[in-house]
Structures are given as C-alpha cells and as structure tokens.
Design a protein around this motif. Sequence first.
Motif, PDB file in Angstrom:
ATOM      1  N   VAL A 168       0.856  -1.179   0.000  1.00  0.00           N
ATOM      2  CA  VAL A 168       0.000   0.000   0.000  1.00  0.00           C
ATOM      3  C   VAL A 168       0.895   1.232   0.000  1.00  0.00           C
ATOM      4  O   VAL A 168       1.975   1.229   0.594  1.00  0.00           O
ATOM      5  CB  VAL A 168      -0.940   0.050   1.224  1.00  0.00           C
ATOM      6  N   LYS A 169       0.430   2.274  -0.690  1.00  0.00           N
ATOM      7  CA  LYS A 169       1.222   3.502  -0.780  1.00  0.00           C
ATOM      8  C   LYS A 169       0.289   4.687  -0.961  1.00  0.00           C
ATOM      9  O   LYS A 169      -0.538   4.705  -1.872  1.00  0.00           O
ATOM     10  CB  LYS A 169       2.189   3.415  -1.976  1.00  0.00           C
ATOM     11  N   TRP A 170       0.427   5.688  -0.081  1.00  0.00           N
ATOM     12  CA  TRP A 170      -0.347   6.915  -0.222  1.00  0.00           C
ATOM     13  C   TRP A 170       0.289   7.820  -1.261  1.00  0.00           C
ATOM     14  O   TRP A 170       1.520   7.865  -1.395  1.00  0.00           O
ATOM     15  CB  TRP A 170      -0.408   7.664   1.106  1.00  0.00           C
ATOM     16  N   HIS A 171      -0.553   8.558  -1.959  1.00  0.00           N
ATOM     17  CA  HIS A 171      -0.043   9.589  -2.866  1.00  0.00           C
ATOM     18  C   HIS A 171       0.721  10.616  -2.030  1.00  0.00           C
ATOM     19  O   HIS A 171       0.346  10.895  -0.888  1.00  0.00           O
ATOM     20  CB  HIS A 171      -1.206  10.249  -3.609  1.00  0.00           C
ATOM     21  N   PRO A 172       1.801  11.199  -2.566  1.00  0.00           N
ATOM     22  CA  PRO A 172       2.633  12.098  -1.755  1.00  0.00           C
ATOM     23  C   PRO A 172       1.974  13.405  -1.328  1.00  0.00           C
ATOM     24  O   PRO A 172       2.453  14.055  -0.387  1.00  0.00           O
ATOM     25  CB  PRO A 172       3.853  12.369  -2.652  1.00  0.00           C
ATOM     26  N   SER A 173       0.891  13.822  -1.978  1.00  0.00           N
ATOM     27  CA  SER A 173       0.275  15.098  -1.581  1.00  0.00           C
ATOM     28  C   SER A 173      -1.235  15.038  -1.386  1.00  0.00           C
ATOM     29  O   SER A 173      -1.821  15.976  -0.856  1.00  0.00           O
ATOM     30  CB  SER A 173       0.594  16.186  -2.619  1.00  0.00           C
ATOM     31  N   MET A 174      -1.874  13.951  -1.790  1.00  0.00           N
ATOM     32  CA  MET A 174      -3.327  13.827  -1.649  1.00  0.00           C
ATOM     33  C   MET A 174      -3.673  12.562  -0.883  1.00  0.00           C
ATOM     34  O   MET A 174      -2.921  11.593  -0.896  1.00  0.00           O
ATOM     35  CB  MET A 174      -3.995  13.781  -3.025  1.00  0.00           C
ATOM     36  N   ASP A 175      -4.834  12.571  -0.216  1.00  0.00           N
ATOM     37  CA  ASP A 175      -5.272  11.379   0.516  1.00  0.00           C
ATOM     38  C   ASP A 175      -5.937  10.387  -0.444  1.00  0.00           C
ATOM     39  O   ASP A 175      -7.141  10.119  -0.396  1.00  0.00           O
ATOM     40  CB  ASP A 175      -6.219  11.767   1.651  1.00  0.00           C
ATOM     41  N   ILE A 176      -5.108   9.897  -1.352  1.00  0.00           N
ATOM     42  CA  ILE A 176      -5.510   8.855  -2.302  1.00  0.00           C
ATOM     43  C   ILE A 176      -4.570   7.679  -2.073  1.00  0.00           C
ATOM     44  O   ILE A 176      -3.349   7.849  -2.020  1.00  0.00           O
ATOM     45  CB  ILE A 176      -5.427   9.347  -3.760  1.00  0.00           C
ATOM     46  N   LEU A 177      -5.132   6.501  -1.916  1.00  0.00           N
ATOM     47  CA  LEU A 177      -4.353   5.318  -1.565  1.00  0.00           C
ATOM     48  C   LEU A 177      -4.242   4.375  -2.759  1.00  0.00           C
ATOM     49  O   LEU A 177      -5.217   4.163  -3.489  1.00  0.00           O
ATOM     50  CB  LEU A 177      -5.007   4.596  -0.392  1.00  0.00           C
TER      51      LEU A 177
END
Length: 355
Positions: A168-177
């Motif tokens: 799993v990895k979050w986008h670096p600037s938005m709360d999108i997974l």
Amino acid sequence: MNFADENFELREVQRLEGHTDRVWGLAWKPATGVDGVPAVLASCSGDKTVRIWEQSSASGSFQCKAVLDEKHNRTVRSCAWSPSGKLLATASFDGTTAIWEEVGGDYSFVCTLEGHENEVKSVSWNASGSLLATCGRDKSVWIWDVLPQNYFDCVSVLQGHTQDVKMVKWHPSMDILFSCSYDNTIKVWVGDGDGDDWYCVQTLDESNSGHTSTVWALSFNASGDKMVSCSDDLTIKIWGSDITRTQSGEGYAPWTHLCTLSGYHDRTIFSVHWSRDGIISSGAADDAIRLFVESEDGLVDGPTYKLLLKKEKAHEMDVNAVQWSSTENRLLASASDDGTVKIWDFGPKTGQKKV
C-alpha cells in the motif's frame, strides 16, 4: 541534474551487517541527513527485528543504534516512518502492525494494531500523518485514523483485491491510496470526504496496459503526477495523471499508462523507488540494481525512459528493496536475501566533474 552523459557510478559506501535472516524492507527517516542532522535508516527482517542505523556526522559511516524486537514473533515485512519522523510502523507476518515512538534517541513500543487474518505485507502513512494504511495476505486493505495520544482506530476495511496485497502507498500530496497485488492489479482508493467510506475509483490491469503478473511495488515522482510500478512479469511501468485536476476538485483524473521498460531484469522485480531528482531505482531477484531516468529525446506522444546505470551482483542474493534518501548526496539503500543492507553513493565516475 544533467543525465545527458552516462558517466555515473553507484559506489558501495558501506555494508551493514547484523540481521540474521533476509532483509525485506527499508525506510529512511524524514528530515535526517540534512542540515547537520545524521541520516537514519530503518531495516526489517525475517529475523523478527527492526534495526535503526544512524550515520556518524564525523566519519560518515552507519552504526546500529537500536534493535526493535520482542514485539513480533514472525518476519517483519515492512516498515515506515510517520512524516514527522516521531513514529515508526512495522508490519509483520504475525498478522500485526506495531507502532514505535522515538523520544530523545530512544525507541519505545506504543501499541499493536490487530485485525488482519494473517500476514501483514505493507504499511504506509499519508502525507499529513493522520492516516495509516496496512494490507495483507487476507486480500484486504485497512485504513486507520491516527488520533491524539497515539491512539489508532480502524475506519475502513477495503475488500477489492482477489489475492494477496503486496504493497500500500499513499499519494505524496493527496489522501488517495494505491494498492498492488498478486492479482496483477493496482487499485486506487479515495474517501468520501468524511474519511469513513472509501471506495475503488480505478483498477490498473492488463486491459489498460497494466501488468500481467504479480505487482510487487510502486513509487511516485516528487511532484506526484507520475507513478512507477514493478512486477513479476519482468517489466517496469510508468503511469501519469493530471493531478492538478484532481486537486482542484474537478473530479478524479484517472491514471494512464505512459510507457513500459522491459528487458532490464531477467527475474522478478521486487522494488522500485523514484528519487526526488528523477532517478528510478529497481531491485530484483537477479541480484541486480538498475537506475533509469527520463530521456531528453522523448517522443511526441509521451515520455520515454532510458537505462542510466546497471549494477550487476549488487548483492549475493535477491534484492528485496531499494530506497533513495532525501538528502543532497543521493544515498541509495538496498536490502537483500543475503541478510545485509548496503548503502550506495550515486554520482559522477571518479575523475568526472560533479554536476
């Protein structure tokens, strides 16, 4: 940095020994290695421990400063620092995720997150540190709220993958997974605004030029408008999205396939990581590390990427993880089945002018 010429090298700086089993994951601590703050690296292993390595400001060499043990009874597969660098999350095959806190150079155990039916494969913090994501062999992705006093509350369990979820990895600037899986897909998850209801907005699979076998890892470039993924199908794929549109509230801008890099590894590619200045590193079961950069003579219909450097026999066995530091001196860490972590320095070949 000018990559027009190819006079670069990846020089082994140090071999870190101490783990007694294969090393699975790596994480550089944020805001270290700059402004006189020693660089700090975490590594996790099949020996059920996490080791914290700190670089000496005097000698530049790394030493083991702490061993986090006794909280996991099986392999520790993944580790990740919170954005503040105060908390470290460790995910284990024992089905749990442990949270540790650093205070004054010492690391103390905070709590255990339970719920996955079996092996937890990956853990990731969002950009603000307010959310934590975990995933596992039980095919699920969990999202946890990070509350005051280091309390964690599971707000959503995402069931969309049909097989083991590898990362799993979050986008670096938005709360999108983003999650990638043994089912050959990458899934993109967004929340409803209240934070409790998450749903899959896109699946990247073979039908839209995706991977044809297990997707092991993914990473984002510094601006967050491109993503790289790697797979058991021996390819590395570059994806792009109009994140300005997504950020502006105009609606979700889907990710599209930009190009595929193939023929550079001849065994499973386990890890990819995009440095802040645009270098993609890859590590694979062929014991090798490869570095790629965007080609300046890209095609009109999209960017192309070229091989910048290849490091054969980077380790004696499979390279499980590669991770760039955020420091100016471009350190790369790699972890292997051979039980070691290696620190590499990327730069011009000896005798070449620094660029």
